[in-house]
Design a protein around this motif. Sequence first.
Motif, PDB file in Angstrom:
ATOM      1  N   VAL A   1       4.383  10.053  -7.463  1.00 14.74           N
ATOM      2  CA  VAL A   1       4.841  10.180  -8.533  1.00 14.74           C
ATOM      3  C   VAL A   1       4.861  10.872  -9.531  1.00 14.74           C
ATOM      4  CG1 VAL A   1       7.156   9.070 -10.373  1.00 14.74           C
ATOM      5  CG2 VAL A   1       6.928   9.004  -7.702  1.00 14.74           C
ATOM      6  N   ILE A   2       3.349   9.531 -10.058  1.00 18.24           N
ATOM      7  CA  ILE A   2       2.605   9.139 -11.550  1.00 18.24           C
ATOM      8  C   ILE A   2       1.980  10.491 -11.844  1.00 18.24           C
ATOM      9  CG2 ILE A   2       1.117   8.971 -12.923  1.00 18.24           C
ATOM     10  CD1 ILE A   2       2.036   6.199 -11.829  1.00 18.24           C
ATOM     11  N   VAL A   3       1.033  11.519 -10.853  1.00 16.72           N
ATOM     12  CA  VAL A   3      -0.111  12.671 -10.444  1.00 16.72           C
ATOM     13  C   VAL A   3       1.686  13.544 -10.903  1.00 16.72           C
ATOM     14  CG1 VAL A   3      -0.640  14.314  -9.105  1.00 16.72           C
ATOM     15  CG2 VAL A   3      -0.875  11.759  -9.088  1.00 16.72           C
TER      16      VAL A   3
ATOM     17  N   ASN B   1       1.354  -1.087   0.116  1.00 14.13           N
ATOM     18  CA  ASN B   1      -0.044   0.759   0.285  1.00 14.13           C
ATOM     19  C   ASN B   1       0.893   1.626   0.270  1.00 14.13           C
ATOM     20  OD1 ASN B   1      -2.121   1.518   0.150  1.00 14.13           O
ATOM     21  ND2 ASN B   1      -2.881   1.630   1.789  1.00 14.13           N
ATOM     22  N   LYS B   2       1.855   1.440   1.157  1.00 16.46           N
ATOM     23  CA  LYS B   2       2.476   1.997   0.647  1.00 16.46           C
ATOM     24  C   LYS B   2       3.633   2.657  -0.758  1.00 16.46           C
ATOM     25  CE  LYS B   2       6.730   4.294   3.092  1.00 16.46           C
ATOM     26  NZ  LYS B   2       8.324   3.248   4.130  1.00 16.46           N
ATOM     27  N   TRP B   3       3.989   1.251  -0.794  1.00 18.51           N
ATOM     28  CA  TRP B   3       4.155   1.828  -2.673  1.00 18.51           C
ATOM     29  C   TRP B   3       3.675   2.148  -3.374  1.00 18.51           C
ATOM     30  CZ3 TRP B   3       9.261   2.673  -3.279  1.00 18.51           C
ATOM     31  CH2 TRP B   3       9.797   2.571  -1.966  1.00 18.51           C
ATOM     32  N   PHE B   4       2.189   1.647  -3.766  1.00 14.32           N
ATOM     33  CA  PHE B   4       1.490   2.364  -3.978  1.00 14.32           C
ATOM     34  C   PHE B   4       1.578   3.340  -4.315  1.00 14.32           C
ATOM     35  CE2 PHE B   4      -3.229   3.014  -5.411  1.00 14.32           C
ATOM     36  CZ  PHE B   4      -3.056   2.339  -6.230  1.00 14.32           C
ATOM     37  N   ARG B   5       1.285   4.174  -2.732  1.00 10.72           N
ATOM     38  CA  ARG B   5       0.604   5.018  -2.617  1.00 10.72           C
ATOM     39  C   ARG B   5       2.047   6.281  -2.954  1.00 10.72           C
ATOM     40  NH1 ARG B   5      -1.178   5.733   3.335  1.00 10.72           N
ATOM     41  NH2 ARG B   5      -3.591   4.924   2.965  1.00 10.72           N
ATOM     42  N   ILE B   6       3.190   5.933  -3.168  1.00 15.27           N
ATOM     43  CA  ILE B   6       4.314   6.571  -3.795  1.00 15.27           C
ATOM     44  C   ILE B   6       3.773   6.639  -5.930  1.00 15.27           C
ATOM     45  CG2 ILE B   6       6.864   6.173  -4.106  1.00 15.27           C
ATOM     46  CD1 ILE B   6       7.149   5.731  -1.736  1.00 15.27           C
TER      47      ILE B   6
ATOM     48  N   ALA C   1       2.098  14.059 -14.362  1.00 13.14           N
ATOM     49  CA  ALA C   1       1.510  14.376 -14.878  1.00 13.14           C
ATOM     50  C   ALA C   1       1.264  16.209 -15.034  1.00 13.14           C
ATOM     51  CB  ALA C   1       0.448  13.377 -15.099  1.00 13.14           C
ATOM     52  N   THR C   2       1.177  16.259 -13.869  1.00 10.27           N
ATOM     53  CA  THR C   2       1.209  17.683 -13.341  1.00 10.27           C
ATOM     54  C   THR C   2       2.109  18.144 -14.090  1.00 10.27           C
ATOM     55  OG1 THR C   2      -0.096  17.101 -11.697  1.00 10.27           O
ATOM     56  CG2 THR C   2       0.987  19.426 -12.213  1.00 10.27           C
ATOM     57  N   GLY C   3       3.157  17.966 -13.763  1.00 11.23           N
ATOM     58  CA  GLY C   3       4.275  18.572 -14.725  1.00 11.23           C
ATOM     59  C   GLY C   3       4.623  19.259 -16.225  1.00 11.23           C
ATOM     60  N   SER C   4       3.943  17.988 -16.562  1.00 13.31           N
ATOM     61  CA  SER C   4       3.577  17.529 -18.263  1.00 13.31           C
ATOM     62  C   SER C   4       2.731  18.651 -18.985  1.00 13.31           C
ATOM     63  CB  SER C   4       3.405  15.866 -18.515  1.00 13.31           C
ATOM     64  OG  SER C   4       4.576  15.577 -18.388  1.00 13.31           O
ATOM     65  N   VAL C   5       1.893  18.745 -18.596  1.00  9.01           N
ATOM     66  CA  VAL C   5       0.968  19.321 -18.407  1.00  9.01           C
ATOM     67  C   VAL C   5       1.104  20.750 -18.350  1.00  9.01           C
ATOM     68  CG1 VAL C   5      -1.860  20.236 -17.400  1.00  9.01           C
ATOM     69  CG2 VAL C   5      -1.226  17.968 -17.408  1.00  9.01           C
TER      70      VAL C   5
END
Length: 129
Positions: free
Chosen positions: A13-15, A4-9, A18-22
């Motif tokens: 990171v994906i968010v 669950n911890k790795w999933f959150r990380i 994605a935000t940086g790319s936008v």
Amino acid sequence: MRKNKWFRIVVIVIVIVATGSVLIYSTLSDNLEKLTNEPIHDVELSEIPDGSYVGEYSVFPVHVKVEVLMKDHEISDIVILEHDHGKGADAEAITDTILEQQSLDVDAVSGATYSSLVIIKAVEDALIH
């Protein structure tokens, strides 16, 4: 619990990516729109004395510095001194078109519109100043 911890990380990171790319895409789109809407002034070459003129122009992420050589009221050469271009290296061919047409009113190099326009604006800067 550990999964669950790795999933959150990974999600965080994906968010962030994605935000940086936008944001980067939005900035580039805004800059290109401003650049394409900015007029390019065709310079009256008959009023420019022989000599060497340096100009530059920057719009994130492209920066260009050129030297324009004038002889007998014609552009005799355009030397690109600096061109930070990302993928716009092909745009450098636009200097040949400017030389052939003796005008800044030329079409951008297909696939390198952004860098083409920045090169034209750098040549304009050299001849106006």
